[in-house]
Design a protein around this motif. Structure first.
Motif, PDB file in Angstrom:
ATOM      1  N   SER A 153      -5.795  -5.597  15.528  1.00 57.41           N
ATOM      2  CA  SER A 153      -5.139  -4.362  15.097  1.00 57.41           C
ATOM      3  C   SER A 153      -4.704  -4.473  13.638  1.00 57.41           C
ATOM      4  CB  SER A 153      -3.947  -4.036  15.997  1.00 57.41           C
ATOM      5  OG  SER A 153      -2.965  -5.022  15.890  1.00 57.41           O
ATOM      6  N   PHE A 154      -4.296  -5.644  13.259  1.00 60.52           N
ATOM      7  CA  PHE A 154      -3.868  -5.879  11.879  1.00 60.52           C
ATOM      8  C   PHE A 154      -5.015  -5.604  10.897  1.00 60.52           C
ATOM      9  CE2 PHE A 154      -3.500  -8.731   8.245  1.00 60.52           C
ATOM     10  CZ  PHE A 154      -2.195  -8.550   7.836  1.00 60.52           C
ATOM     11  N   LEU A 155      -6.176  -6.151  11.192  1.00 63.12           N
ATOM     12  CA  LEU A 155      -7.306  -5.984  10.272  1.00 63.12           C
ATOM     13  C   LEU A 155      -7.775  -4.534  10.230  1.00 63.12           C
ATOM     14  CD1 LEU A 155      -9.331  -9.244  10.938  1.00 63.12           C
ATOM     15  CD2 LEU A 155      -7.980  -8.654   8.907  1.00 63.12           C
ATOM     16  N   ALA A 156      -7.837  -3.894  11.404  1.00 56.83           N
ATOM     17  CA  ALA A 156      -8.236  -2.485  11.434  1.00 56.83           C
ATOM     18  C   ALA A 156      -7.266  -1.672  10.585  1.00 56.83           C
ATOM     19  CB  ALA A 156      -8.250  -1.977  12.871  1.00 56.83           C
ATOM     20  N   ASP A 157      -5.995  -1.956  10.757  1.00 54.80           N
ATOM     21  CA  ASP A 157      -4.964  -1.245  10.031  1.00 54.80           C
ATOM     22  C   ASP A 157      -5.123  -1.430   8.527  1.00 54.80           C
ATOM     23  OD1 ASP A 157      -2.740   0.331   9.978  1.00 54.80           O
ATOM     24  OD2 ASP A 157      -1.323  -1.326  10.159  1.00 54.80           O
ATOM     25  N   GLN A 158      -5.265  -2.688   8.113  1.00 57.21           N
ATOM     26  CA  GLN A 158      -5.338  -2.998   6.691  1.00 57.21           C
ATOM     27  C   GLN A 158      -6.590  -2.452   6.027  1.00 57.21           C
ATOM     28  OE1 GLN A 158      -3.227  -5.610   4.864  1.00 57.21           O
ATOM     29  NE2 GLN A 158      -1.764  -4.889   6.371  1.00 57.21           N
ATOM     30  N   MET A 159      -7.658  -2.306   6.825  1.00 59.68           N
ATOM     31  CA  MET A 159      -8.915  -1.792   6.248  1.00 59.68           C
ATOM     32  C   MET A 159      -9.037  -0.292   6.393  1.00 59.68           C
ATOM     33  SD  MET A 159     -12.179  -3.956   7.401  1.00 59.68           S
ATOM     34  CE  MET A 159     -11.865  -3.949   9.141  1.00 59.68           C
TER      35      MET A 159
END
Lengths: 316, 473
Positions: B235-241
């Motif tokens: 979720s962190f990576l999806a959010d940041q990208m």
């Protein structure tokens, strides 16, 4: 790019669950206070059972085969994981929803619900008996306020916001209706008491459950009267928990969604009907036809808005 | 090897401070009593509040845990990093070339440089991938290379993680936390930023979108869901990208194209950064009992309508048995000597080597070829006699299922523990992105074994992490 149907669903239910946790606490507070202040009227359990009827959890409680006293009922409403509406279940569900849509909510919102859940799950039911119970009920309300504050203060005003707000206010409308309906369950067996001290006292508690006992004075400059109180919680647009303000707000949110996506759908229609239902009536006609009947119909239509919203936006 | 004291990253044998650690050493000296204790508990609170957790499979109580974070950073000098990153770049280029070859003409097998049996009969080899042309020829887009240090100039690659390497979110959050906790320490040092990782990830994913995807391809991160141990990271990576975080049921395939179910109906998907293992991505092609994947996904991929990151079948290149051939692989495709060394590895299918291994097992590390995350391995010097006997039997029964390596004296880094500051063993996982170009984030995730003397740094085995600083000149 539009959001996943599942994300919309999770946002919608995230705020519904937070609002529901708050309202379960409010309902319990009323039931608890009633049971303290009107012992002569057949002991405390009756009020607590009425409260659970209004919350529609009385049958689940009956299955537990336990006496309905303050401890057992408070435990059931606050901590019981088998009660899907308990504060425990609501906060857990809210947090699970929030975790599933972490990318669609802000970190302030996430942190608020995450720490609420962590804090709540540390509490041991036996530590909140008696006087401590009211403190915990306050805490649940604060938690909900804090989450809503984070929501209002930080999230983008896009479709996600509208799904969150629609869920919040559909739930609130349902809960205000239930809080009002509690009066029906409490008083029904003793219609002759209408207008008496006890009657008024109970109406007062209902107002209190909606955090409305002070603001009532500002609107009516009058003593507590059943007619006014019902009017306040049903038809007064200034009252943020009234049925009419919830219904109007929900309609606004689904209209915002229609604008956002460029298309009106079934839910716009059902939200319009819900709003029209409260706008086109008066307190006199509500009392004449039966408050309970009105509230039951309202809740059914409110549910329809929720269902049609799910269908219109591909919740799954 | 085990008798020599391990290399200390901060202190020379004479007790003086190594150059890259000067500012840190001085800062540590200036900290008042209890300051580190406070920092440590603040860090714990920050991570818990942010919900930076991982799930521990099989643990009853509190299935989500916070990975212990150590407040003393690990520091790598600029010239050390230049060497490392050159070696890493060389490795990932060769491994991608190897994957292309294995799934096309198989020149390296024909030349006899890698045994055919090792590849073609390997469970990580995906015959479905034969002849497929991935965008830009890249199979492994996101790689985490595990590196250990045993001396001032000695780095070894332990493992090339080419499937779904995790931990990059910890690299980023460790940096966040460290900047919050010790801003004054940053002011005294010139630390290379890691913050553009998500931006580089997005650029990498865009660069490998299918030809028809247009200028802003629709990118999603595919997760097994909230109960997966690395869900936070997904979720962190999806959010940041700014990508959509999807689970299997959010996607479907129609007419060989992939769509996601949105509030407005189906929407085309171009690039899937999947964090689901090969076996589970498509029940029609791989495991039919998988509920996590998307039926028909592989056909859409074969048709070139969607990019899967990393490509299915990349596991053949980070197989622990194939690992021993990486220096060969580098020479074969690039005509260069490997810049980073492999750990010497014994081949148990060879009678002489196996006999030697069985006799010396107490000094060796045994790893299951397909094990990961510290499961299915044994560290000889810290294991019981019973464990030695158990693994001897296992090796005799299935010699091809294990690789055996000497116990390396992993370098140590000063680490904050109950008793104060003490040296603890560390490893390093730098993160590499391969698309239209190779992008390596300066630093990576330093994992630290918190138990005294322990060499096992995996979070599933009680290891922690440290912020990793690459100094700029």
């Amino acid at each position: 790019m539009s959001m996943l149907g599942r994300t919309a669903q999770n946002l919608f239910w995230l705020s519904r669950y937070v609002e529901r946790a708050e309202n379960m606490a409010r309902l319990l507070e009323v039931g608890y206070r009633m049971s303290l202040t009107s012992r002569r009227e057949g002991g405390s359990s009756e009020h607590l059972i009425s409260m659970m009827k209004a919350a529609e959890v009385d049958e689940d409680f009956a299955k537990k085969d336990k006496p309905a006293d303050v401890d057992t009922v408070a435990n059931f409403m606050m901590f019981d994981p088998t009660n899907p509406s308990s504060v425990y279940s609501c906060l857990q569900a809210a947090r699970t929803n929030a975790r599933s849509v972490r990318t669609a909510i802000t970190s302030d919102m996430w942190e608020s619900i995450n720490s609420a859940w962590l804090e709540f799950s540390q509490i041991k039911p036996r530590d909140v008996r008696g006087a401590k119970l009211l403190g915990l009920l306050e805490w649940v309300k604060h938690t909900s306020h804090q989450f809503r504050g984070a929501l209002l203060g930080t999230i983008l005003r896009d479709d996600g916001y509208a799904f969150l707000q629609a869920g919040n206010f559909i739930e609130r409308a349902d809960n205000t209706a239930r809080i009002l309906d509690m009066k029906y369950y409490v008083l029904l067996p003793r219609a002759k008491m209408v207008g008496g001290d006890l009657d008024i006292q109970q109406w007062t508690l209902i107002l209190r459950a909606a955090s409305a006992h002070r603001s009532y004075r500002h609107v009516y400059h009058d003593r507590y009267k059943a007619h006014n109180i019902a009017d306040f919680l049903i038809l007064r647009p200034e009252m943020p928990r009234s049925l009419i303000s919830c219904a109007r707000f929900v309609e606004q949110q689904v209209d915002t969604l229609a604008d956002f996506y460029g298309k009106k759908q079934d839910c716009n229609n059902s939200a319009g009907k819900l709003r029209a239902m409260v706008e086109s009536t008066t307190m006199d006609s509500i009392f004449a036809n039966g408050l309970h009947e009105f509230l039951t119909e309202f809740m059914a239509r409110n549910n329809r808005v929720s269902d049609s919203l799910s269908e219109s936006y591909n919740f799954y | 090897m085990a008798d020599k004291p391990p290399f200390d990253e901060m202190y020379n044998p004479d007790g003086s401070v190594r150059e890259p650690y000067r500012a840190l050493a001085q800062w540590l000296e200036e900290q008042p009593d209890k300051a580190l204790t406070l920092m440590q508990s603040d860090a714990e609170a920050i991570f818990r509040k942010l919900g930076i957790t991982f799930a521990v499979y099989g643990s009853e109580e509190g299935t989500e845990k916070v990975i212990p974070f150590d407040v003393i950073p690990r520091i790598i000098a600029a010239q050390e990093w230049r060497r490392l990153s050159k070696g890493i770049e060389q490795r990932v280029k060769a491994l991608n070339a190897f994957l292309y070859d294995i799934y096309h003409r198989q020149e390296i097998l024909k030349a006899g440089r890698v045994p055919e049996k090792l590849i073609l009969q390997n469970s990580a080899f995906a015959p479905e991938m034969m002849g497929l042309e991935p965008a830009k020829g890249v199979y492994a887009h996101i790689i985490g290379v595990d590196i250990v240090r045993v001396g001032p100039d000695e780095f070894y690659v332990l493992e090339d993680n080419l499937r779904t390497p995790s931990g990059v979110s910890y690299m980023l959050e460790d940096r966040e936390a460290m900047m919050m906790l010790a801003p004054d320490l940053f002011q005294r040092s010139k630390v290379a930023p890691v913050e553009n990782y998500p931006e580089n990830l997005r650029r990498t994913l865009e660069s490998v979108a299918p030809a028809g995807a247009g200028s802003s391809p629709n990118i999603v991160v595919l997760t097994p869901g909230i109960y997966n141990s690395a869900y936070f990271e997904h979720s962190f990576l999806a959010d940041q990208m700014g990508a959509t975080l999807c689970e299997g049921p959010d996607l479907f395939v129609d007419g060989g194209k992939v769509y996601m179910r949105t509030t407005m109906g189906p929407e085309r998907v171009d690039v899937i950064y999947r964090r689901i293992d090969d076996d589970y991505i498509d029940p029609l092609t791989f495991r039919s009992d998988s509920m996590l994947g998307v039926p028909g996904l592989f056909n859409a991929y074969r048709a070139g309508n969607v990019t899967l990151v990393n490509a299915p079948g990349t596991g053949i290149a980070d197989d622990k048995a194939v690992y021993t051939y990486v220096p060969e692989i580098i020479e074969f495709y690039l005509g260069e000597k490997a810049l980073l060394q492999n750990v010497p590895t014994y081949n148990c299918t060879d009678d002489d080597q196996r006999n030697w291994v069985l006799e010396n097992i107490a000094d060796l590390v045994v790893k299951e070829v397909h094990g990961s995350g510290g499961y299915g391995m044994m560290v000889g010097p810290t294991s019981t006699k019973a464990m030695h006997a158990e693994f001897k039997k296992k090796i005799e029964a299935r010699p091809d299922n294990y690789i055996v390596q000497p116990t390396l004296a992993l370098s140590t880094c000063p680490t904050y523990v109950n008793a104060g500051i003490a040296p603890r063993h560390v490893d390093l996982r730098p993160y590499v992105l391969v698309g239209d170009e190779v992008r390596i984030t300066p630093g990576g995730l330093t994992r630290v074994a918190l138990k005294k003397g322990s060499l096992v740094v995996n979070s599933s085995q009680g290891g922690g992490t440290k912020d990793t600083w690459v100094l700029e000149d």
